[in-house]
Design a protein around this motif. Structure first.
Motif, PDB file in Angstrom:
ATOM      1  N   ARG A 134      -5.907  15.088   7.408  1.00 35.70           N
ATOM      2  CA  ARG A 134      -5.120  14.178   8.260  1.00 35.70           C
ATOM      3  C   ARG A 134      -4.460  14.924   9.425  1.00 35.70           C
ATOM      4  O   ARG A 134      -3.809  14.318  10.263  1.00 35.70           O
ATOM      5  CB  ARG A 134      -4.027  13.472   7.447  1.00 35.70           C
ATOM      6  N   ARG A 148       0.838  -1.196   0.000  1.00 36.93           N
ATOM      7  CA  ARG A 148       0.000   0.000   0.000  1.00 36.93           C
ATOM      8  C   ARG A 148       0.882   1.259   0.000  1.00 36.93           C
ATOM      9  O   ARG A 148       1.604   1.507   0.966  1.00 36.93           O
ATOM     10  CB  ARG A 148      -0.854  -0.011   1.271  1.00 36.93           C
ATOM     11  N   TYR A 152       4.170   4.798   3.133  1.00 38.86           N
ATOM     12  CA  TYR A 152       4.120   3.960   4.343  1.00 38.86           C
ATOM     13  C   TYR A 152       5.304   2.996   4.483  1.00 38.86           C
ATOM     14  O   TYR A 152       5.402   2.290   5.482  1.00 38.86           O
ATOM     15  CB  TYR A 152       2.797   3.179   4.368  1.00 38.86           C
ATOM     16  N   HIS A 174       1.951   6.931  14.014  1.00 36.75           N
ATOM     17  CA  HIS A 174       1.686   6.956  12.574  1.00 36.75           C
ATOM     18  C   HIS A 174       2.993   6.746  11.833  1.00 36.75           C
ATOM     19  O   HIS A 174       4.028   7.310  12.216  1.00 36.75           O
ATOM     20  CB  HIS A 174       1.080   8.300  12.144  1.00 36.75           C
ATOM     21  N   LEU A 175       2.921   5.980  10.769  1.00 32.68           N
ATOM     22  CA  LEU A 175       4.099   5.765   9.925  1.00 32.68           C
ATOM     23  C   LEU A 175       4.489   7.069   9.227  1.00 32.68           C
ATOM     24  O   LEU A 175       5.653   7.467   9.229  1.00 32.68           O
ATOM     25  CB  LEU A 175       3.791   4.693   8.877  1.00 32.68           C
ATOM     26  N   SER A 176       3.491   7.708   8.638  1.00 32.42           N
ATOM     27  CA  SER A 176       3.754   8.953   7.891  1.00 32.42           C
ATOM     28  C   SER A 176       3.629  10.145   8.844  1.00 32.42           C
ATOM     29  O   SER A 176       3.039  10.031   9.923  1.00 32.42           O
ATOM     30  CB  SER A 176       2.742   9.092   6.745  1.00 32.42           C
ATOM     31  N   ILE A 200       1.656  12.895   9.566  1.00 31.87           N
ATOM     32  CA  ILE A 200       0.294  13.283   9.162  1.00 31.87           C
ATOM     33  C   ILE A 200       0.160  14.802   8.977  1.00 31.87           C
ATOM     34  O   ILE A 200      -0.731  15.258   8.273  1.00 31.87           O
ATOM     35  CB  ILE A 200      -0.784  12.746  10.148  1.00 31.87           C
ATOM     36  N   GLY A 238      -5.057   4.320  11.885  1.00 30.74           N
ATOM     37  CA  GLY A 238      -5.221   4.577  10.448  1.00 30.74           C
ATOM     38  C   GLY A 238      -6.170   5.759  10.254  1.00 30.74           C
ATOM     39  O   GLY A 238      -6.146   6.731  11.023  1.00 30.74           O
ATOM     40  N   ALA A 239      -7.030   5.663   9.243  1.00 38.92           N
ATOM     41  CA  ALA A 239      -7.927   6.780   8.934  1.00 38.92           C
ATOM     42  C   ALA A 239      -8.952   7.047  10.048  1.00 38.92           C
ATOM     43  O   ALA A 239      -9.479   8.161  10.143  1.00 38.92           O
ATOM     44  CB  ALA A 239      -8.642   6.510   7.614  1.00 38.92           C
ATOM     45  N   HIS A 271      -8.745  10.163  12.224  1.00 34.51           N
ATOM     46  CA  HIS A 271      -9.268  11.471  11.820  1.00 34.51           C
ATOM     47  C   HIS A 271     -10.792  11.523  11.833  1.00 34.51           C
ATOM     48  O   HIS A 271     -11.370  12.572  11.571  1.00 34.51           O
ATOM     49  CB  HIS A 271      -8.777  11.805  10.399  1.00 34.51           C
ATOM     50  N   ASN A 304      -2.190   2.600  16.158  1.00 29.73           N
ATOM     51  CA  ASN A 304      -2.218   3.324  14.896  1.00 29.73           C
ATOM     52  C   ASN A 304      -3.622   3.065  14.350  1.00 29.73           C
ATOM     53  O   ASN A 304      -3.894   1.995  13.801  1.00 29.73           O
ATOM     54  CB  ASN A 304      -1.165   2.814  13.914  1.00 29.73           C
TER      55      ASN A 304
HETATM   56  C1  DQA Z   1      -1.594   6.491   9.048  1.00 31.29           C
HETATM   57  C2  DQA Z   1      -1.987   7.896   8.557  1.00 31.29           C
HETATM   58  C3  DQA Z   1      -3.472   7.961   8.275  1.00 31.29           C
HETATM   59  O1  DQA Z   1      -3.824   9.250   7.821  1.00 31.29           O
HETATM   60  C4  DQA Z   1      -3.852   6.960   7.203  1.00 31.29           C
HETATM   61  O2  DQA Z   1      -5.242   6.976   6.976  1.00 31.29           O
HETATM   62  C5  DQA Z   1      -3.386   5.580   7.521  1.00 31.29           C
HETATM   63  C6  DQA Z   1      -2.038   5.413   8.084  1.00 31.29           C
HETATM   64  C7  DQA Z   1      -0.061   6.356   9.205  1.00 31.29           C
HETATM   65  O3  DQA Z   1       0.357   5.421   9.876  1.00 31.29           O
HETATM   66  O4  DQA Z   1       0.696   7.156   8.661  1.00 31.29           O
HETATM   67  O5  DQA Z   1      -4.057   4.602   7.258  1.00 31.29           O
HETATM   68  O6  DQA Z   1      -2.173   6.261  10.315  1.00 31.29           O
END
Ligand code: DQA
Length: 152
Positions: A114, A21, A26, A103-105, A107, A79-80, A83, A77
């Protein structure tokens, strides 16, 4: 001898697809590889991990409820759902189990939607932007916090 710390690791939606993905955002590691790194870190830290990934909000909420009286900390984590989910935030608020959000990224470098996290105000802290390292850094931060706090 002090009792071993127990920590629940919760991965939210789409994180089962890590590795394939959007790897430019990520990273290349799969969720299994990240969990392996977390287990190695947990062994160093002498903590017991329970790890769950779900694409369903209700399953994550049930898992948060089940930490009460069983686990001393949550590493999440979402994920979405980070938010969007008032329900996950309410569950964390209800169980009052110390939580670290990861979070990996980063945000805050991404789309405006985000930038807001429903979890952040409830969490001890947040680690965002270090790729798979965010998880191990988050686990270390959570363990340090719990070891410095008296057990409830
Ligand atoms: C995430 C950041 C979120 O905005 C995104 O929807 C994810 C991954 C991250 O780990 O960077 O699914 O949580």
């Amino acid at each position: 001898m002090t009792e071993q710390l127990r920590i629940s690791v919760l991965h939210g939606p789409n994180l089962n697809l890590l590795g394939q993905r959007e790897p430019q955002i990520y990273g290349a590691l799969t969720l299994e590889e990240i969990n392996h790194l977390l287990r190695e870190e947990a062994e160093i830290q002498d903590v017991e991990l329970t790890i769950l990934q779900s694409n369903q909000e209700g399953v994550l909420i049930d898992a948060i409820h089940q930490t009460a009286g069983i686990q001393q900390g949550i590493l999440i984590n979402a994920g979405a759902y980070t938010h969007t989910s008032l329900a996950i935030a309410d569950a964390l608020k209800a169980v009052k189990v110390p939580t670290v959000e990861v979070h990996l990224s980063n945000i805050y470098q991404r789309e405006a939607f985000r930038h807001h996290s429903y979890i952040a105000p409830i969490a001890i802290g947040q680690i965002s932007g270090f790729g798979h390292q965010s998880y191990c850094l988050g686990l270390r931060a959570l363990v340090n916090y719990l070891r410095a706090s008296p057990r409830t």
